[in-house]
Design a protein around this motif. Sequence first.
Motif, mmCIF file in Angstrom:
data_model
loop_
_atom_site.group_PDB
_atom_site.id
_atom_site.type_symbol
_atom_site.label_atom_id
_atom_site.label_comp_id
_atom_site.label_asym_id
_atom_site.label_seq_id
_atom_site.Cartn_x
_atom_site.Cartn_y
_atom_site.Cartn_z
ATOM 1 N N SER A 104 57.407 -14.675 -7.344
ATOM 2 C CA SER A 104 56.028 -15.251 -7.804
ATOM 3 C C SER A 104 55.556 -15.630 -7.192
ATOM 4 O O SER A 104 53.874 -15.133 -7.515
ATOM 5 C CB SER A 104 56.568 -16.308 -9.224
ATOM 6 O OG SER A 104 57.489 -16.141 -10.364
ATOM 7 N N PHE A 108 51.689 -13.400 -7.759
ATOM 8 C CA PHE A 108 50.438 -13.903 -7.984
ATOM 9 C C PHE A 108 49.319 -13.929 -7.458
ATOM 10 O O PHE A 108 48.033 -13.821 -7.258
ATOM 11 C CB PHE A 108 50.634 -15.444 -8.108
ATOM 12 C CG PHE A 108 49.778 -16.088 -8.747
ATOM 13 C CD1 PHE A 108 48.979 -15.410 -10.312
ATOM 14 C CD2 PHE A 108 48.996 -17.395 -8.713
ATOM 15 C CE1 PHE A 108 47.958 -16.669 -10.610
ATOM 16 C CE2 PHE A 108 47.575 -18.101 -8.966
ATOM 17 C CZ PHE A 108 47.280 -17.169 -10.212
ATOM 18 N N VAL A 111 48.193 -10.424 -6.926
ATOM 19 C CA VAL A 111 47.490 -10.297 -8.613
ATOM 20 C C VAL A 111 45.995 -10.660 -8.203
ATOM 21 O O VAL A 111 44.756 -10.689 -9.078
ATOM 22 C CB VAL A 111 47.666 -11.546 -9.714
ATOM 23 C CG1 VAL A 111 47.173 -11.828 -10.558
ATOM 24 C CG2 VAL A 111 49.691 -10.482 -10.135
ATOM 25 N N TYR A 153 44.047 -18.178 -15.625
ATOM 26 C CA TYR A 153 45.201 -17.896 -13.860
ATOM 27 C C TYR A 153 45.236 -19.236 -13.347
ATOM 28 O O TYR A 153 45.930 -19.820 -12.542
ATOM 29 C CB TYR A 153 43.928 -17.173 -12.210
ATOM 30 C CG TYR A 153 44.147 -15.125 -12.812
ATOM 31 C CD1 TYR A 153 44.940 -14.879 -13.086
ATOM 32 C CD2 TYR A 153 43.139 -14.957 -12.994
ATOM 33 C CE1 TYR A 153 44.796 -13.722 -14.122
ATOM 34 C CE2 TYR A 153 43.213 -13.364 -13.184
ATOM 35 C CZ TYR A 153 43.772 -13.133 -13.081
ATOM 36 O OH TYR A 153 43.992 -11.540 -13.636
ATOM 37 N N THR A 156 48.059 -20.984 -14.801
ATOM 38 C CA THR A 156 49.513 -20.073 -14.435
ATOM 39 C C THR A 156 49.525 -20.774 -12.867
ATOM 40 O O THR A 156 51.168 -20.945 -12.596
ATOM 41 C CB THR A 156 48.935 -18.566 -13.789
ATOM 42 O OG1 THR A 156 48.379 -18.255 -14.895
ATOM 43 C CG2 THR A 156 50.641 -17.456 -13.581
ATOM 44 N N TRP A 185 57.105 -11.887 -12.948
ATOM 45 C CA TRP A 185 57.151 -10.923 -12.637
ATOM 46 C C TRP A 185 57.016 -9.629 -12.698
ATOM 47 O O TRP A 185 56.032 -8.740 -12.642
ATOM 48 C CB TRP A 185 58.574 -10.329 -11.466
ATOM 49 C CG TRP A 185 59.166 -11.188 -10.956
ATOM 50 C CD1 TRP A 185 58.037 -13.050 -10.875
ATOM 51 C CD2 TRP A 185 61.020 -11.914 -10.664
ATOM 52 N NE1 TRP A 185 59.467 -13.623 -9.874
ATOM 53 C CE2 TRP A 185 60.661 -13.098 -9.770
ATOM 54 C CE3 TRP A 185 61.680 -10.864 -10.662
ATOM 55 C CZ2 TRP A 185 61.703 -13.870 -9.015
ATOM 56 C CZ3 TRP A 185 63.125 -11.317 -9.780
ATOM 57 C CH2 TRP A 185 63.214 -12.769 -9.251
ATOM 58 N N MET A 188 52.773 -9.768 -13.761
ATOM 59 C CA MET A 188 52.116 -9.159 -12.993
ATOM 60 C C MET A 188 51.807 -8.265 -11.977
ATOM 61 O O MET A 188 50.674 -7.863 -11.665
ATOM 62 C CB MET A 188 52.669 -10.284 -11.183
ATOM 63 C CG MET A 188 52.402 -12.106 -12.173
ATOM 64 S SD MET A 188 52.609 -13.003 -10.500
ATOM 65 C CE MET A 188 53.275 -14.882 -11.577
ATOM 66 N N ASN A 191 49.989 -5.930 -14.326
ATOM 67 C CA ASN A 191 48.366 -6.607 -14.442
ATOM 68 C C ASN A 191 46.988 -5.570 -13.293
ATOM 69 O O ASN A 191 46.336 -5.500 -13.196
ATOM 70 C CB ASN A 191 47.984 -8.123 -13.703
ATOM 71 C CG ASN A 191 46.684 -8.973 -13.882
ATOM 72 O OD1 ASN A 191 46.464 -8.492 -12.617
ATOM 73 N ND2 ASN A 191 46.563 -9.938 -14.495
#
Length: 353
Positions: A104, A108, A111, A153, A156, A185, A188, A191
């Motif tokens: 994660s 992230f 992302v 974000y 998150t 997962w 993301m 995204n």
Amino acid sequence: MTSPTREDNQKETDSSYDPLFGPDVETETYEETNASVDSQWESESNEHIDDMSTSASKGEEPFVPESATGPEEVDVEVEPPLQSETETTEPQSKKSFNWRPWVSPVLFALVLLVNYLSATATGLPRTLAEVAATYPNLVEPASFTFSIWSVIYGLTILPIVVEFIPLVDRETRDVYKRKIRPFAWLWMVLNIAWVFAWTYNQILLSMVLIFAYGFTLALMTDKLSKIEQSKRKFWFLTLPMSIHFGWIIVANFANLTTMMVDFGFDGIGMMGAFWAVAALTLVMLLGLFFYRSQGTMLVMLPAFWTLIGVIAQQAPTSSYPFANTFVFVASIVLFVLGIIVVTGIELARRQKK
């Protein structure tokens, strides 16, 4: 002749015992003592004493040679701990690295990186805003509305760091692992894929990706809403996910409108105005539906925020070249009606409690 006493016999027996030779010498001592005793009673008594002395002598540690027992005692005492330690440490050395908690944070970080690159057009053809400007429509809100991504974000981070904070209880960790992590997962990855599809002007592909994105968040928030303590104990898990899902509902209709314009639909004419009002109405209705089903008003906040952005974009005083008064008025009406409906739902829920 004076009969020897028990003490004399004991001394004579003990002094004649040689631990280096053992019972053979002891037997000879016993025979000498027995020959010097006149009385049968004393003979039997001395024999009994001698047997006791012999038994005691055999049981005493000083008479057992250390060279004979030492290594065996060491082996007996040392082997079990060594075997136990081997059995304990061997599985630890073979235990594989637990990579799941790190997926994660890594995803992230990717992302954030990809979204930064898309905002600056670094390594990508165009920015997200430049692509959106290519397909003008009346559903798109003012540019400041997209600042909600910073909030999403930022929030998150809360569920992501759950597995790295020792003070977090086991129940919260289990909720994150079972209800959030697998979906996190996926969203993301979606995204990142959507950003690439959008910046490379693959509008149809981006529509498919954003729909899968919203469906993933819908499943995740639905699972969270079924936990009784989700509102109180797990608020830092539900807060970012609900706001995120509410905004992706809006993003789906924005992406759909862009795809329609890409297929030749007039997004700024009369039909575009009617479609904009219809799309914003559907956004509000879907927000209310998930608000009722999931029991959290957080999913409605992005819908209200979007209406504020559309009102600002379509206002007569706006610098937007395609500002539409009909969409402006309709957005205000939807905003007011939404506030009234949400307030009524909240009051009804409180009366039931």
